[in-house]
Design a protein around this motif. Structure first.
Motif, PDB file in Angstrom:
ATOM      1  N   GLY A   1       0.790  -1.218   0.000  1.00 56.75           N
ATOM      2  CA  GLY A   1       0.000   0.000   0.000  1.00 56.75           C
ATOM      3  C   GLY A   1       0.823   1.270   0.000  1.00 56.75           C
ATOM      4  N   HIS A   2       2.138   1.129   0.095  1.00 55.62           N
ATOM      5  CA  HIS A   2       2.973   2.338   0.127  1.00 55.62           C
ATOM      6  C   HIS A   2       4.246   2.171  -0.700  1.00 55.62           C
ATOM      7  CE1 HIS A   2       5.194   0.050   3.158  1.00 55.62           C
ATOM      8  NE2 HIS A   2       4.081  -0.033   3.868  1.00 55.62           N
ATOM      9  N   GLY A   3       4.197   1.333  -1.727  1.00 59.75           N
ATOM     10  CA  GLY A   3       5.298   1.264  -2.676  1.00 59.75           C
ATOM     11  C   GLY A   3       6.567   0.613  -2.187  1.00 59.75           C
ATOM     12  N   SER A   4       6.481  -0.248  -1.175  1.00 60.46           N
ATOM     13  CA  SER A   4       7.679  -0.964  -0.718  1.00 60.46           C
ATOM     14  C   SER A   4       8.227  -1.821  -1.850  1.00 60.46           C
ATOM     15  CB  SER A   4       7.338  -1.860   0.478  1.00 60.46           C
ATOM     16  OG  SER A   4       6.964  -1.094   1.589  1.00 60.46           O
ATOM     17  N   PRO A   5       9.553  -1.993  -1.938  1.00 59.31           N
ATOM     18  CA  PRO A   5      10.127  -2.842  -2.985  1.00 59.31           C
ATOM     19  C   PRO A   5       9.525  -4.234  -2.934  1.00 59.31           C
ATOM     20  CG  PRO A   5      11.839  -1.609  -1.858  1.00 59.31           C
ATOM     21  CD  PRO A   5      10.582  -1.394  -1.072  1.00 59.31           C
ATOM     22  N   VAL A   6       9.191  -4.765  -4.092  1.00 56.23           N
ATOM     23  CA  VAL A   6       8.555  -6.084  -4.169  1.00 56.23           C
ATOM     24  C   VAL A   6       9.380  -6.981  -5.080  1.00 56.23           C
ATOM     25  CG1 VAL A   6       7.004  -5.324  -6.021  1.00 56.23           C
ATOM     26  CG2 VAL A   6       6.371  -7.270  -4.626  1.00 56.23           C
ATOM     27  N   ASP A   7       9.630  -8.206  -4.634  1.00 62.30           N
ATOM     28  CA  ASP A   7      10.406  -9.166  -5.410  1.00 62.30           C
ATOM     29  C   ASP A   7       9.538  -9.960  -6.382  1.00 62.30           C
ATOM     30  OD1 ASP A   7      12.723  -8.438  -4.148  1.00 62.30           O
ATOM     31  OD2 ASP A   7      12.732 -10.121  -2.743  1.00 62.30           O
ATOM     32  N   LEU A   8       8.319 -10.286  -5.944  1.00 61.28           N
ATOM     33  CA  LEU A   8       7.451 -11.164  -6.723  1.00 61.28           C
ATOM     34  C   LEU A   8       6.013 -10.680  -6.640  1.00 61.28           C
ATOM     35  CD1 LEU A   8       6.945 -13.812  -8.313  1.00 61.28           C
ATOM     36  CD2 LEU A   8       6.750 -14.982  -6.101  1.00 61.28           C
ATOM     37  N   VAL A   9       5.384 -10.511  -7.796  1.00 55.93           N
ATOM     38  CA  VAL A   9       3.968 -10.152  -7.877  1.00 55.93           C
ATOM     39  C   VAL A   9       3.248 -11.254  -8.633  1.00 55.93           C
ATOM     40  CG1 VAL A   9       2.253  -8.502  -8.704  1.00 55.93           C
ATOM     41  CG2 VAL A   9       4.485  -7.679  -7.907  1.00 55.93           C
ATOM     42  N   LEU A  10       2.212 -11.806  -8.026  1.00 56.06           N
ATOM     43  CA  LEU A  10       1.377 -12.792  -8.692  1.00 56.06           C
ATOM     44  C   LEU A  10       0.091 -12.093  -9.108  1.00 56.06           C
ATOM     45  CD1 LEU A  10       1.083 -15.749  -9.530  1.00 56.06           C
ATOM     46  CD2 LEU A  10       0.025 -16.197  -7.317  1.00 56.06           C
ATOM     47  N   LEU A  11      -0.158 -12.027 -10.412  1.00 56.18           N
ATOM     48  CA  LEU A  11      -1.341 -11.358 -10.954  1.00 56.18           C
ATOM     49  C   LEU A  11      -2.359 -12.403 -11.383  1.00 56.18           C
ATOM     50  CD1 LEU A  11      -2.731  -8.712 -11.943  1.00 56.18           C
ATOM     51  CD2 LEU A  11      -1.607  -9.095 -14.148  1.00 56.18           C
ATOM     52  N   LEU A  12      -3.579 -12.309 -10.830  1.00 52.23           N
ATOM     53  CA  LEU A  12      -4.644 -13.259 -11.124  1.00 52.23           C
ATOM     54  C   LEU A  12      -5.869 -12.541 -11.658  1.00 52.23           C
ATOM     55  CD1 LEU A  12      -3.487 -14.500  -7.919  1.00 52.23           C
ATOM     56  CD2 LEU A  12      -4.104 -16.367  -9.419  1.00 52.23           C
ATOM     57  N   GLU A  13      -6.939 -13.299 -11.812  1.00 48.05           N
ATOM     58  CA  GLU A  13      -8.150 -12.770 -12.445  1.00 48.05           C
ATOM     59  C   GLU A  13      -9.039 -11.980 -11.494  1.00 48.05           C
ATOM     60  OE1 GLU A  13     -12.201 -14.818 -13.199  1.00 48.05           O
ATOM     61  OE2 GLU A  13     -10.823 -15.627 -14.680  1.00 48.05           O
ATOM     62  N   SER A  14      -9.682 -12.680 -10.552  1.00 44.69           N
ATOM     63  CA  SER A  14     -10.689 -12.057  -9.694  1.00 44.69           C
ATOM     64  C   SER A  14     -10.965 -12.965  -8.500  1.00 44.69           C
ATOM     65  CB  SER A  14     -11.987 -11.833 -10.485  1.00 44.69           C
ATOM     66  OG  SER A  14     -12.521 -13.075 -10.928  1.00 44.69           O
ATOM     67  N   PRO A  15     -11.559 -12.414  -7.449  1.00 44.31           N
ATOM     68  CA  PRO A  15     -11.871 -13.241  -6.269  1.00 44.31           C
ATOM     69  C   PRO A  15     -13.058 -14.167  -6.518  1.00 44.31           C
ATOM     70  CG  PRO A  15     -12.649 -10.997  -5.957  1.00 44.31           C
ATOM     71  CD  PRO A  15     -11.873 -11.008  -7.244  1.00 44.31           C
ATOM     72  N   HIS A  16     -13.097 -15.252  -5.732  1.00 43.03           N
ATOM     73  CA  HIS A  16     -14.237 -16.169  -5.759  1.00 43.03           C
ATOM     74  C   HIS A  16     -14.822 -16.228  -4.344  1.00 43.03           C
ATOM     75  CE1 HIS A  16     -16.675 -19.604  -7.115  1.00 43.03           C
ATOM     76  NE2 HIS A  16     -16.373 -19.195  -8.341  1.00 43.03           N
ATOM     77  N   GLY A  17     -15.647 -17.214  -4.083  1.00 41.55           N
ATOM     78  CA  GLY A  17     -16.358 -17.263  -2.805  1.00 41.55           C
ATOM     79  C   GLY A  17     -15.447 -17.305  -1.588  1.00 41.55           C
TER      80      GLY A  17
END
Length: 221
Positions: free
Chosen positions: A26-42
């Motif tokens: 939430g504040h731009g901390s360095p990130v090593d790995l981002v997992l990008l997915l579609e959308s939430p489910h139940g």
């Protein structure tokens, strides 16, 4: 209320109950790995974080090896964030469900609207710009919000972004200013696709597992 308003929910609007926030600093901390997915489910609606269900448990088992079967990747990353470790992030293209069956309470959309949203989800297009006008309108709502959230991530050339599934890959390709990073296009972890992958997909998943291991070592220090 409109589909556009639903897809662009930020947590303070009429559809706030259906929003599942990303797992980021939430504040731009360095990130090593981002997992990008579609959308939430139940399961994600209940837990209020991404990858909380079976797909999340399978994903963590694949990435980390012998783990408690009751722990999902989303839960593990959320725990790390509570400790102040933000070098792994999980982001959904849409922070609200794109499948009607994910919602067991009163539905926020009518039948015609769900047909349009689910049609977008199943489109299989390579880029948002190639979608037909009706679907492109909704896709551009999602893309605008994803652009905003990606810009807030601490992504650098050393960051690995794993776009999981064709939908996530379509949106990453369509970002107006995708940050420079190492991109891995991998299957979605649902239905144990990670353990069943072969060929190039298996090779990319192997790289993802290595990158998760490196990020996990850094997080544990």
């Amino acid at each position: 209320m409109t589909v556009d308003a639903y897809l662009q929910e930020t947590g303070s609007g009429a559809y706030a109950d259906f929003l599942v926030p990303d797992l980021t600093s939430g504040h731009g901390s360095p990130v090593d790995l981002v997992l990008l997915l579609e959308s939430p489910h139940g399961d994600e609606l209940h837990a209020k974080h991404p990858l909380a269900g079976r797909a999340g448990r399978d994903a963590l088992a694949f990435l980390a090896g012998n783990v408690d079967a009751g722990i999902s990747l989303g839960e593990e990353v959320a725990r790390r964030h509570k400790r102040g470790d933000f070098r792994v992030a999980i982001v959904n293209v849409s922070q609200v469900p794109l499948q009607r069956q994910a919602i067991t309470t009163a539905t926020p959309l009518d039948d015609k609207q769900w047909t349009a949203v689910e049609g977008l989800r199943r489109s299989g297009a390579r880029e948002v710009q190639t979608l037909r006008a009706a679907r492109r309108q909704y896709a551009e709502c999602l893309l605008s919000d994803l652009d905003r959230r990606v810009a807030l991530l601490g992504i650098s050339p050393t960051t690995t972004v794993a776009a999981a599934g064709k939908f996530a890959q379509m949106f990453w390709r369509s970002l107006s200013s995708a940050p420079t990073c190492a991109l891995l296009e991998v299957p979605h972890p649902a239905r144990r696709q990670w353990t069943r992958a072969a060929g190039d997909a298996a090779g990319r998943l192997g790289l993802l597992r290595e990158r998760f291991g490196v990020a996990s070592t850094a997080l544990s220090k």
